[in-house]
Design a protein around this motif. Structure first.
Motif, PDB file in Angstrom:
ATOM      1  N   LEU A 173      32.409   3.208   7.353  1.00 19.38           N
ATOM      2  CA  LEU A 173      32.238   2.745   8.663  1.00 19.38           C
ATOM      3  C   LEU A 173      32.712   0.771   8.585  1.00 19.38           C
ATOM      4  N   MET A 174      33.299   0.610   9.527  1.00 14.95           N
ATOM      5  CA  MET A 174      33.962  -0.680   9.575  1.00 14.95           C
ATOM      6  C   MET A 174      32.780  -1.866  10.354  1.00 14.95           C
ATOM      7  N   ASP A 175      32.108  -1.237  11.481  1.00 16.04           N
ATOM      8  CA  ASP A 175      31.620  -1.822  12.489  1.00 16.04           C
ATOM      9  C   ASP A 175      30.086  -2.074  12.180  1.00 16.04           C
ATOM     10  N   VAL A 176      29.558  -2.010  11.163  1.00  9.70           N
ATOM     11  CA  VAL A 176      28.058  -1.893  11.092  1.00  9.70           C
ATOM     12  C   VAL A 176      27.578  -3.132  10.117  1.00  9.70           C
ATOM     13  N   LYS A 177      26.242  -3.604  10.062  1.00  9.34           N
ATOM     14  CA  LYS A 177      25.722  -4.670   9.330  1.00  9.34           C
ATOM     15  C   LYS A 177      24.994  -4.035   8.221  1.00  9.34           C
ATOM     16  N   LEU A 178      25.361  -4.585   7.099  1.00 10.65           N
ATOM     17  CA  LEU A 178      24.866  -3.988   5.729  1.00 10.65           C
ATOM     18  C   LEU A 178      24.063  -5.216   5.023  1.00 10.65           C
ATOM     19  N   GLU A 179      22.686  -4.813   4.555  1.00  8.58           N
ATOM     20  CA  GLU A 179      21.838  -5.666   3.913  1.00  8.58           C
ATOM     21  C   GLU A 179      21.481  -4.947   2.710  1.00  8.58           C
ATOM     22  N   TYR A 180      21.308  -5.522   1.718  1.00 12.64           N
ATOM     23  CA  TYR A 180      20.471  -5.237   0.345  1.00 12.64           C
ATOM     24  C   TYR A 180      19.476  -6.103  -0.001  1.00 12.64           C
ATOM     25  N   VAL A 181      18.317  -5.506  -0.327  1.00 11.24           N
ATOM     26  CA  VAL A 181      17.101  -5.952  -0.828  1.00 11.24           C
ATOM     27  C   VAL A 181      16.708  -5.389  -2.184  1.00 11.24           C
TER      28      VAL A 181
END
Length: 291
Positions: free
Chosen positions: A283-291
């Motif tokens: 997907l191109m239009d999503v927000k990604l976060e890594y913790v």
């Protein structure tokens, strides 16, 4: 809307989890609990110097679960409005714990057994896996129709697919895939042909293992690997987590289904951000976060 996602085997690294203990020494209790359940020192393996020992399936699976869960506990207060959970293969077990389907203690024991069952279900060197890069799924499926004992194990992204099966057939299929346009094929360092019918014995053993564990209704729906659907029925969740051992991981379909149902932010919690990289290619239009 937000979803939490948890990585599976292959995301392990030495000393993972140390950063959480450095922030709050109370997290060390989860290693102590695991050591008591497993009857060996999993903490010394994780914090040791032997990556090969950590990579053993029966060690890697509880190790990743423990460290992913500690990271979740540390960040729990940030994520109060989560609409879905998902995990990649082993990572789905972390999702079960986070959602309250089973306890941390039950999961640690279960995934250790899962690792042993998966390692022992197939004779050494009789089965393996490979990652196929730069080739469309439809083209891979067409070629694998020529091989009875090689299947797609992981639909990771549109251009990254993992195949699994009997070693001799797998090697032949790799050659054919290369000849037909695969940009790159990487044979994986795994102990067996995971997510294939060659692990039927492991699935049978896992079913017996989970007979006495009571699966509860999840607090947050879980999008499961086997069917890529949101699940809240404990019976279906248990069936799917058992079948997962021999069925493909439908990661692409899972992510797309979550997006269709309003999820536009994915937060990866675990030892590495392997899933975030996959999602970028889905997907191109999503927000990604890594913790």
């Amino acid at each position: 809307m937000k979803a939490l996602i948890f990585p599976g085997q292959g995301s392990q690294n030495l000393s993972m989890g140390k950063e959480c203990i450095a922030l709050d020494e109370r997290y060390e209790k989860y290693f102590d609990i695991a050591n008591e359940i497993l009857n060996f020192d999993i903490k010394s393996i994780i914090f040791g110097e032997d990556i090969n020992q950590l990579t053993l399936t029966e060690n890697a699976q509880p190790a990743i679960l423990i460290c992913s869960y500690i990271k979740y506990i540390h960040n729990e207060s940030k994520y109060l409005n989560i609409k879905a959970l998902a995990g990649h293969s082993l990572g789905e077990w972390t999702a079960l714990v986070v959602s309250g389907v089973i306890s941390f203690e039950e999961a640690v024991e279960a995934v250790h057994s899962r690792g042993l069952f998966m390692s022992n279900a197939c004779e050494p060197n009789k089965g393996s896996m490979a990652a196929v890069l730069g080739m469309k799924i439809e083209e891979i499926e067409k070629i694998l129709n020529n091989y009875d004992d090689v299947i797609i194990a992981n639909y990771n992204s549109p251009m990254q697919t993992v195949i699994s099966g009997e070693t001799e057939q797998l090697l032949k299929s790799m050659d054919e895939l290369k000849e037909n346009g695969a940009k790159r094929i990487i044979k994986l360092n795994v102990s067996g042909p995971f997510h294939s019918h060659l692990l039927n014995k492991a699935e049978e053993n896992m079913r017996i293992k989970l007979e006495k564990i009571n699966f509860k209704t999840p607090k947050i729906p879980i999008v499961q690997n086997v069917n890529a659907k949101f699940e809240i029925d404990p019976y279906i969740i248990k069936e799917n987590i058992i079948k997962q051992i021999t069925r493909p991981v439908k990661w692409v379909e899972s992510i797309e289904n979550m997006k269709e149902n309003g999820i536009d932010e994915f937060i990866e919690i675990g030892p590495s951000k392997v899933l975030s990289k996959m999602i970028k290619n889905i997907l191109m239009d999503v927000k990604l976060e890594y913790v």
